[in-house]
Design an enzyme around this catalytic site. Structure first.
Site, PDB file in Angstrom:
ATOM      1  N   HIS A 181       0.836  -1.212   0.000  1.00 28.89           N
ATOM      2  CA  HIS A 181       0.000   0.000   0.000  1.00 28.89           C
ATOM      3  C   HIS A 181       0.871   1.261   0.000  1.00 28.89           C
ATOM      4  O   HIS A 181       1.797   1.368   0.798  1.00 28.89           O
ATOM      5  CB  HIS A 181      -0.905  -0.015   1.246  1.00 28.89           C
TER       6      HIS A 181
HETATM    7 CA    CA Z   1       0.443  -0.333  -4.292  1.00 32.14          CA
END
Ligand code: CA
Ligand code: ZL4
Ligand code: ZN
Length: 393
Positions: A184
């Site tokens: 992320h």
């Molecule tokens: Ca990513």
């Protein structure tokens, strides 16, 4: 002859600094700056440098880094020295400052130089776009998306992406940030949480308890506090192990297509972390070089100023293949690039197979089980479509 020629009518600039690649995080640390050397060796062996403007990037200055980072953090980063005696590897230093010196973000010789060179390449690239001297800028030494204003995180110390986007925002009203690293893109997301001038989109493996950094759920879309213009401007695409090229391309094109239509960015910043490829030491997906590259191709089709960053990527031979292929897409010689690696590429043995596009069987033996149902992917697209109702250009 490679058959690669300079494309007419638009320019690609390539930003790197060979001094960056000589730094070491430690023998067994997954992050190997040397993968940049291997990538460049493949890019140059294909003859691609003749189709680009090649720059040795400068180190970013303290003032440039301070456009995002706190001076406390930068001052500390500039003065800490690695410990002379290697400490017990599992033993986390109890008085870590700014999360520096643990096993993820170790202190090593030349750390500040390494960080400022990474950011320098990204910033040089952004400036080339702003001055219209190039249409696509490439900074494979950047893409360190976890670094925070005053904290190192996940192998990242300086957030070159944020620094580069801040530069783009001087010229472009809106910037779209896209992140295809398997992790992320939390640092970039957080940096732009309170503005509607940057929309961040991260595709990543999501498993809050077992996969770093644990953030980036589908409904984490920016703080929904009153009067926050940045609300709804963070898009998260949480995925499970084993996603394939076909599924990823469908989801990527659908989501990015809708976002570009609605948000109307003036420039696109694409983090091309190569740890989303099959066979990555830390990754979990089944993406091939073709599917990873298809994301670059899709972004390029909008003919907007585009900056490509590197990022993760822990199996150097796959990193080199992906970034070489994506460089070829940037200079639009993808229809001419030979799928067979050049005969005289240095470290040819590193690549194991002599193809740019190894099959899943060649990469893994046994492909990873795909835990992404079509239904779940449709639900994700549905959520993003609904989220975009709150977004205005
Ligand atoms: Ca990513
Ligand atoms: C290593 O072998 O999940 C670091 C890190 C060092 C050398 C020997 C030390 C052994 C894997 C990872 C101890 C290692 C313990 N060495 C690491 C919660 C964790 C605490 C640290 O691609 N341990 C932390 C970060 C992630 C965690 C991923 C991705 C960056 C990017 C952009 C960052 N951190 C558990 C892990 C090793 C190591 C082996 C490691 N660290 C794998 N995943 C992490 O998104 C560039
Ligand atoms: Zn990563």
């Amino acid at each position: 002859e490679s058959g690669i020629t300079r494309p007419k009518g638009y320019n690609v600039s390539f930003h790197c600094n060979p001094d960056m690649e000589k730094h070491h995080f430690g023998m067994t640390h997954p992050m190997k700056p040397w993968r940049l050397t291997l990538s460049k060796s493949l890019i140059y062996s294909y003859g691609m440098s003749f189709a680009m403007d090649n720059y040795v990037s400068r180190a970013a200055t303290y003032e440039e880094l301070a456009t995002f980072h706190s001076t406390d953090y930068l001052d500390f980063l500039g003065t800490v020295l690695p410990e002379p005696v290697p400490r017990d590897l599992e033993n986390q230093n109890p008085d870590l400052k700014f999360n520096l010196g643990g096993s993820d973000c170790p202190l090593f010789d030349g750390l500040y130089d390494y960080c400022s060179m990474s950011a320098g390449g990204a910033l040089d690239g952004a400036r080339k776009l702003c001055s219209k001297q190039s249409d696509i800028a490439i900074a494979w030494g950047g893409g360190l998306h976890h670094a925070k204003k005053a904290e190192a995180s996940g192998f990242c110390y300086i957030n070159d992406i944020v620094v580069a986007i801040l530069q783009l925002l001087r010229y472009y009203p809106r910037v779209l940030y896209i992140d295809i690293d398997v992790h992320h893109g939390d640092g970039v997301e957080e940096a732009f949480f309170s503005t509607d001038r940057v929309m961040t989109v991260s595709f990543h493996k999501y498993d809050p308890n077992n996969f770093f950094p644990g953030t980036g759920a589908l409904d984490d879309n920016g703080p929904k506090s009153e009067h926050n213009p940045g609300a709804h401007h963070a898009v998260n695409v949480p995925l499970n192990d084993g996603i394939t090229d076909e599924q990823y391309e469908w989801l990527f094109n659908s989501i990015i297509g809708r976002i570009v239509e609605k948000f109307r960015p003036g420039a696109i910043a694409l983090q091309c972390g190569a740890d989303s490829l099959a066979g990555d030491r830390l990754g979990r997906f089944n993406l091939q070089v073709q599917g990873h590259g298809a994301c670059v191709e899709f972004c390029k089709k909008y003919n907007l100023p585009l900056i490509l960053f590197g990022g993760g990527g822990y199996t150097p031979r796959n990193v080199a293949r992906a970034w070489a292929y994506e460089t070829s897409i940037a200079i639009s010689c993808d229809d001419k690039i030979s799928p067979t690696l050049p005969q005289h590429v240095p470290w040819r043995d590193q690549f194991r197979q002599d193809t740019l596009f190894p099959t899943l069987e060649q990469i893994l033996g046994e492909p990873r089980v795909n835990r992404n149902s079509q239904k779940r992917l449709q639900d994700i697209l549905q959520h993003v479509t609904e989220q975009l109702r709150f977004v205005q250009a």
